[in-house]
Design an enzyme around this catalytic site. Sequence first.
Site, mmCIF file in Angstrom:
data_model
loop_
_atom_site.group_PDB
_atom_site.id
_atom_site.type_symbol
_atom_site.label_atom_id
_atom_site.label_comp_id
_atom_site.label_asym_id
_atom_site.label_seq_id
_atom_site.Cartn_x
_atom_site.Cartn_y
_atom_site.Cartn_z
ATOM 1 C CG ASP A 79 3.909 -10.525 -0.795
ATOM 2 O OD1 ASP A 79 4.000 -11.703 -1.173
ATOM 3 O OD2 ASP A 79 4.412 -9.574 -1.414
ATOM 4 C CB CYS A 120 -1.718 -12.823 -3.835
ATOM 5 S SG CYS A 120 -3.243 -12.755 -2.848
ATOM 6 C CG ASP A 121 1.469 -8.937 -3.328
ATOM 7 O OD1 ASP A 121 0.316 -9.288 -3.038
ATOM 8 O OD2 ASP A 121 2.041 -8.014 -2.752
ATOM 9 C CE LYS A 122 5.985 -10.094 -4.904
ATOM 10 N NZ LYS A 122 4.905 -10.295 -3.994
ATOM 11 C CB CYS A 192 -4.923 -6.944 1.360
ATOM 12 S SG CYS A 192 -4.382 -8.359 2.342
ATOM 13 C CD GLU A 443 5.802 -6.678 -0.447
ATOM 14 O OE1 GLU A 443 5.338 -6.596 -1.597
ATOM 15 O OE2 GLU A 443 5.114 -6.934 0.548
ATOM 16 C CB SER A 469 3.816 -3.928 1.429
ATOM 17 O OG SER A 469 2.425 -4.060 1.291
#
Length: 555
Positions: A79, A120-122, A192, A443, A469
């Site tokens: 992202d 990570c995110d998704k 992160c 985001e 985010s």
Amino acid sequence: MSEKNYFCDGVDKAPQRSLFNALGLTREEMERPLVGIVSSYNEIVPGHMNIDKIVEAVKLGVAMAGGTPIVFPAIAVCDGIAMGHQGMKYSLVTRDLIADSTECMALAHHFDALVMIPNCDKNVPGLLMAAARVNVPTVFVSGGPMLAGHVKGQKRSLSSMFEAVGSYDAGKFTADDVEEFENKVCPTCGSCSGMYTANSMNCLTEVLGMGLRGNGTIPAVYSERIKLAKHAGMQVMELYRKNIRPRDIMTEKAFMNALTVDMALGCSTNSMLHLPAIAHECGIDLNLDIANDISSKTPNLCHLAPAGPTYMEDLNEAGGVYAVMNQLAEKGLLNTDCMTATGKTVAENIKGAKNKNPEVIRPLDDPYSPTGGIAVLRGNIAPDSCVVKRSAVAPEMLVHEGPARVYDSEEEAIAAIRGGKINPGDVIVIRYEGPKGGPGMREMLNPTSAIAGMGLGSSVALITDGRFSGATRGASIGHVSPEAAVGGPIALIEEGDIIAIDIPANTINVKLSDEELAVRKAKWQPREPKIKTGYLARYASLVTSANTGAILKQG
């Protein structure tokens, strides 16, 4: 369950076994349960560059415990790299691609069990959705969080980098300052280092019961992460033998636990998109109205970046997710009888988990707030709800009223912010960036970081039908539903309209009469789709509202 896989016996399975021979599998390997190792390794996402080592450790653990590990891939988008340009339209939409492709691979090849390796995110929620669909014994082990950077004597992270750009635009930083941040804020591989979306979802995977202790917090570069991966490989075989499956673990009570710990940790608002979507795959309707009820009785115990100065490595050293859960359980806020991927209940897992640092995990009698880190708001702007990370809002912005500054895209808003056109007290409205309108619900870390970096974080609010985010802080209110693209009230707001936000009261309204809103609605016309071909166009035609988790319509 049988210690042999589906393909090992019978003349009718000989064609499949001939293809296993082509893979170089021995007869001994063919006779063991086949365990799919879903690897999210790639060379573009910092949170995934170490997953090849996690995969090898998981394979060893599976083989040690009597299974045959077979690796296949899952995609992942970074992202941070996708932020602020066309690429961000492709972030949320990968959640469904990941779920769909993993379902296809797992069922087409008749795996007996799975180990999911996201980060990570998704990638995390997409694989949780797939686990619920496929429903064979499954364990998760993530790639782990990044260590915090160190700049000018302070711990820093990616959100600090984006805010440094805002400080440069405001004349507060030099180009050399920005370069120092650029070279130091992301010092290692891993997701992160703050309580952003990736780490939020990896921690909540622990809470749901789908990951082992430390899944969300052990840093990516620690050798302990390799040991965790080996144990995950061993444990999936135990789940296989006991026939414990994802839907046995991800029950309605488990999702209530996830929402509760979400509030205590101060997780990303994106969890309010992903938890309902995962629950939907489990056959559970997770109505976000319950979030405020849970928040009202759940203390916010952690202020990790961007809400505060602590990072995932600090949470890990303080006792991790289990220490937070143990404190909540002492107050009777968790369902402790839920089964988990350890083969034990929540109560058994968290027994004896200690809070080793009350500066990182506040004790129950001294929370950051007596209520949770996320709030769901409603009002005539968002009749179907919107979401804010309350724990990252400056106290003076919890109640705010100001004139609307209206922009029909993220790019327009960023140009206005960086051009010095936003004044203290303003409420920035960014619309036509929702699941359909974006499409893909981008985001908004660039505009929120610019606001913070320019020193406006305690005087300017931002609302959008897009999302934020996990690195965003401030009075940033997203997921406004219904979105502008379908004629939601956010589409009717005009420049200068007065917007009233009351986060403690869970309300958000534009100060207009119902009659005036009806007049404006009658004049409103749908916009032409921004993208008419390819995957994004198909996604826009199927995606539902943010308040339902932006799931795709069936049929």
